[in-house]
Design an enzyme around this catalytic site. Structure first.
Site, PDB file in Angstrom:
ATOM      1  N   GLU A 114       2.248  -0.191 -12.233  1.00 49.77           N
ATOM      2  CA  GLU A 114       1.286  -0.249 -13.341  1.00 49.77           C
ATOM      3  C   GLU A 114       1.847   0.742 -14.356  1.00 49.77           C
ATOM      4  O   GLU A 114       1.632   1.958 -14.234  1.00 49.77           O
ATOM      5  CB  GLU A 114      -0.112   0.173 -12.883  1.00 49.77           C
ATOM      6  CG  GLU A 114      -1.142   0.035 -13.980  1.00 49.77           C
ATOM      7  CD  GLU A 114      -2.511   0.612 -13.593  1.00 49.77           C
ATOM      8  OE1 GLU A 114      -3.517   0.064 -14.020  1.00 49.77           O
ATOM      9  OE2 GLU A 114      -2.562   1.623 -12.866  1.00 49.77           O
TER      10      GLU A 114
ATOM     11  N   ASP B 153      -0.334   2.636  -8.672  1.00 46.78           N
ATOM     12  CA  ASP B 153      -1.372   2.884  -9.668  1.00 46.78           C
ATOM     13  C   ASP B 153      -0.881   3.929 -10.672  1.00 46.78           C
ATOM     14  O   ASP B 153      -0.290   4.944 -10.280  1.00 46.78           O
ATOM     15  CB  ASP B 153      -2.630   3.384  -8.934  1.00 46.78           C
ATOM     16  CG  ASP B 153      -3.810   3.563  -9.852  1.00 46.78           C
ATOM     17  OD1 ASP B 153      -4.258   2.553 -10.427  1.00 46.78           O
ATOM     18  OD2 ASP B 153      -4.292   4.708  -9.988  1.00 46.78           O
TER      19      ASP B 153
END
Lengths: 108, 721
Positions: free
Chosen positions: B394, B357
């Site tokens: 990401e 993330d």
């Protein structure tokens, strides 16, 4: 409730009857009795769980170790497991290597 | 003949040498960090670069007050590591934490607070949130206590899924939301065990990799807001705020109340692997649950604040995560922590990969400057235990660092391709000037990943963060009023189009167009080179009623409503067929970008572009038609695929490129056709009556396959004679 584990032999069947709550301290008693049962080289190992109210991860580990020590052709049969006990065993996925039964072999 | 073997049962270090606080102890082993069960006792090991003193705080299970506090003797410290073995603990009924003394000088970054009991950052299980959403005890000063656990598990020979990364089809899901809905019809809704019951569905759909939204322990009560419409308390439902990096979320386990969440999660992995499904974890190493200066002291802040967090010169927290703090990922200590954590999950839980993330934060140095060769990313890339794991970035963060196509990859990393998502959405809604970029994205984004191959691109249209696919074609604007922030939260850049009515509609034309647009999106996604990712539920048109930031809702808004499977069977059938089509055509899964040449000697170039006229693509801004032909040597002979995507609101007549030899065009999919003619089973596609011309419907997609006509059936010939 105090835990007890009584071992007896019926021909080539080892029968271990468990009662009470199987927690960490009592897991050692369970483990010792399981080892005795295994040492007898039974054709099958029956665990009578009818009066077992609860078991913890320590007890589950004893079951798994017993499964690995016994030959593949020697079944471990769990008799009369109460709902909570059976559910715990199934949820963590060790049920495939065990046999659940409502009655002891020969009682039906 | 076997000889007697001496079995060591008693070890020299399995006996206490001292007594502290009434407990027998001895100096412990510094490694591994955390609490480790050893013969007769438990080895506790913890690092702090600046602590003056440390004590182990012991609680009986569920009790608020500790029953013992054991100061670490000086003999238990080596460098900055404090290690002590404590004997005679009932490991199933003990919880623990640490009290750490050190300088409290926030201006230089030290925030030691001996009034707090800290959570062990290496804890392998945490209590406090054992059952999801059970209200916490008010004013409990230390709700997140660590528990002692064994690591062993009967894996029954399980190994990680050995699958070529390019063959993966990722399916992103939330463990609780996937089976919590009453319509899920599982025995243990909202749990790891519940997910096991849905494995047959995943197999039937045709995905082979699940990406689990955060399963590291977090606090679902880490949200103070209230739903202004219902009055319900909002939650931290998604879980992007980690408490315990080594501990699986207990509230996701039906056995969490018994402290057996680790076994249940391992069983989930084992069962998924048994079904040939890989497991990727969504991991959050950009920030922690401790927030900014006003946040709670849980672990790192009171243990070693200036090591674990990026701090300004005056001791404030950098906030590149948008959540208040930023983990200091490239500090050597933090780097080792993250590495050991991932090694642990790969080896102990057999997981197959990780999605990071806000991974751009992993590239930042201690002052926030992006590094050209970030040590953490390099270490992860070359780690022996992680060699076979898929690593997905990401590749952006909340501080404005956007690295899609430039994330330091070391030939190992894939990226969520945000540019794929953006252009596909804009093309679908009919924006001008998108055809050229869509063409590039369709063949694996060679502009971004020329030297890395197409597998570097994780293609997606939707993910947990943003509109669902059904909402993407049902809403022009976000509708986040229930999040309690006056609809200010969530992105305004959705590139969505409601097809003529905002929200639910009974208009048959609107409903028909929405269904077609969803098919168009799925067909484009699943025929693109790169690794596709589907957001769970999109295959049955799951809606969040226009909420594009549903992080805080534990309810039907987020739960997978399994009655949609019956309701939207047509879409499900279409998506399943597209997945089967992808599996049948290796060229769609190739890592190698096409070059426009006939490399496989099949009579056509590996990629060619077309428009309304064959071989005449139109790259002008107002054009909304893209046609691509792919050709390669397949397992059963030449494999030709022709895909035409028409985002224009009118139909168009297309001339088809001629196929070599005895090959003929067959129709796999036509999203303008009514079911069941909208899609065929791969291998059973009907031949086109007209091999030269075809009409593509408005806002529709057409997929043809070229293959030789089947050999005449000799039995049929005899009967003719």
């Amino acid at each position: 409730m105090t835990f007890t584990a009584d071992l007896c032999h019926e021909d080539r069947t080892a029968v271990l009857t468990l009662t009470g709550d199987l927690d960490t301290p009592s897991a050692q008693v369970f483990q010792d009795q399981m080892q005795r049962a295994i040492n007898g080289q039974p054709d099958r190992l029956v665990l009578d769980l009818t009066a077992l109210r609860h078991l913890t991860s320590a007890a589950v580990r004893v079951l798994v170790v017993a499964r690995q020590k016994l030959a593949d052709e020697v079944p471990i049969i769990l008799v009369g497991a109460q709902t909570g006990v059976e559910r715990t065993i199934r949820l963590i996925g060790i049920d495939r290597s065990l046999v659940f039964s409502d009655a002891r072999p020969g009682d039906r | 003949m076997s000889r007697p073997v001496h079995v060591v049962r008693d070890r020299i270090d399995s006996f206490p040498t001292d007594e502290v606080g009434g407990f027998p102890v001895r100096p412990g082993r510094p490694f591994p960090f955390g609490a480790t069960l050893v013969p007769g006792g438990v080895n506790f090991s913890l690092f702090s670069s600046a602590a003056d003193a440390l004590s182990l705080v012991l609680f009986r299970l569920g009790e608020r007050e500790p029953f013992a506090e054991l100061p670490f003797p000086e003999s238990c410290r080596i460098g900055g590591v404090w290690a002590m073995t404590v004997f005679g603990l009932d490991y199933e009924h003990v919880e623990y934490g640490y009290r750490v003394q050190g300088p409290a000088q926030p201006r230089i970054g030290d925030r030691f607070d001996p009034s707090r009991v800290l959570t062990d950052p290496h804890a392998r299980a945490l209590s406090g949130r054992k059952v999801w959403a059970t209200p916490p005890q008010p004013d409990d000063p230390f709700p997140h206590r660590a528990r002692l656990t064994f690591d062993d598990f009967d894996w029954e020979g399980d190994t990680p899924v050995r699958c070529t990364h390019g063959d993966l089809v990722i399916y992103e899901l939330h463990v609780r939301g996937y089976t919590r809905h009453p319509a899920s019809d599982v025995t243990h809704p909202g749990t790891y065990a519940g997910l096991v019951e849905k494995i047959p569905y995943l197999k039937d759909l045709g995905v082979n990799c699940v990406e689990l939204m955060p399963v590291f322990e977090f606090d679902e009560f880490d949200n103070d807001r209230v739903n202004p419409i219902s009055g319900d308390r909002l939650m931290n439902y998604w879980g992007y705020s980690t408490l315990g990096f080594f501990a699986p979320k207990a509230g996701y386990a039906a056995t969490g109340r018994y402290g057996m969440q680790r076994d249940e999660f391992k069983n989930l992995v084992k069962e998924l692997h048994r079904a040939g499904i890989a497991v990727v974890l969504d991991v959050v190493f950009n920030h922690t649950a401790e927030g900014n200066e006003n946040g709670p002291t849980i672990h790192f802040r009171g243990l070693d604040n200036r090591t674990y967090y990026m701090l300004t010169a005056d001791g404030q927290y950098y906030n590149f995560s948008g959540t208040g703090n930023t983990l200091n990922c490239n500090h050597p200590i933090v780097r080792d922590y993250i590495l050991s954590c991932l090694r642990y999950w790969a080896s102990e839980y057999h997981v197959d990969g990780f999605r990071f993330d806000l991974a751009a934060i992993l590239d930042r140095g201690e002052d926030g400057t992006p590094l050209k060769s970030p040590p953490l990313v390099e270490a992860l890339s070359y780690d022996p235990l992680l060699r076979d794991c898929i690593l997905i970035a990401e590749a952006w963060d909340a501080g404005g660092l956007y690295q899609v196509g430039t994330f330091p990859d070391y030939q190992r990393w894939s990226e969520w391709n945000g540019r794929y998502r953006d252009v596909l959405r804009r093309f679908l809604k009919g924006d001008p000037g998108t055809v050229g970029e869509l063409a590039t994205r369709q063949v694996g984004s060679p502009d971004l990943y020329r030297h890395r191959g197409a597998h570097a691109s994780i293609n997606f249209v939707t993910c947990h963060d943003g509109f669902t696919l059904a909402d993407l074609v049902s809403y022009n604007d976000k509708h986040n009023e229930e999040n309690g922030e006056d609809n200010r939260d969530g992105t305004d850049d959705n590139s969505s189009w409601n097809c003529g009515a905002e929200g639910p509609s009974d208009d048959p034309q609107v409903r028909s167009l929405r269904l077609r647009q969803m098919k168009n999106a799925m067909a484009l996604l699943l025929t693109s080179q790169g690794i596709p990712m589907i957001c769970a539920g999109d295959e049955v048109a799951r809606t969040q009623r226009g909420n594009n930031n549903a992080y805080c809702h534990d309810g039907p808004l987020n739960w997978f409503d399994w009655s949609l499977l019956d309701e939207n069977q047509e879409l499900f059938r279409f998506v399943r067929a597209c997945l089967a089509f992808r599996a049948e055509h290796p060229q769609l899964r190739s890592s190698e970008h096409p070059c426009g040449e006939d490399r496989d000697d099949v009579g056509l170039p590996d990629v060619s572009w077309h428009g309304a006229e064959a071989w005449q693509p139109d790259w002008s801004a107002e054009n909304r038609l893209l046609a691509v032909m792919r050709s390669s040597a397949g397992p059963n002979g030449p494999d030709h695929i022709y895909l035409a995507a028409n985002a224009h609101w009118e139909p168009q007549d297309l001339s088809l490129p001629e196929l070599p030899g005895e090959c003929r065009w067959h129709r796999f999919a036509d999203t303008s056709a009514a079911a069941p003619a909208d899609v065929s089973q791969p291998g059973a596609e009907p031949i086109l009556a007209d091999q030269h011309q075809i009409t593509i419907g408005p806002r529709s997609l057409l997929i043809l396959v070229g293959r030789p006509l089947p050999a005449p059936d000799p039995t049929a010939l005899r009967s003719i004679r």
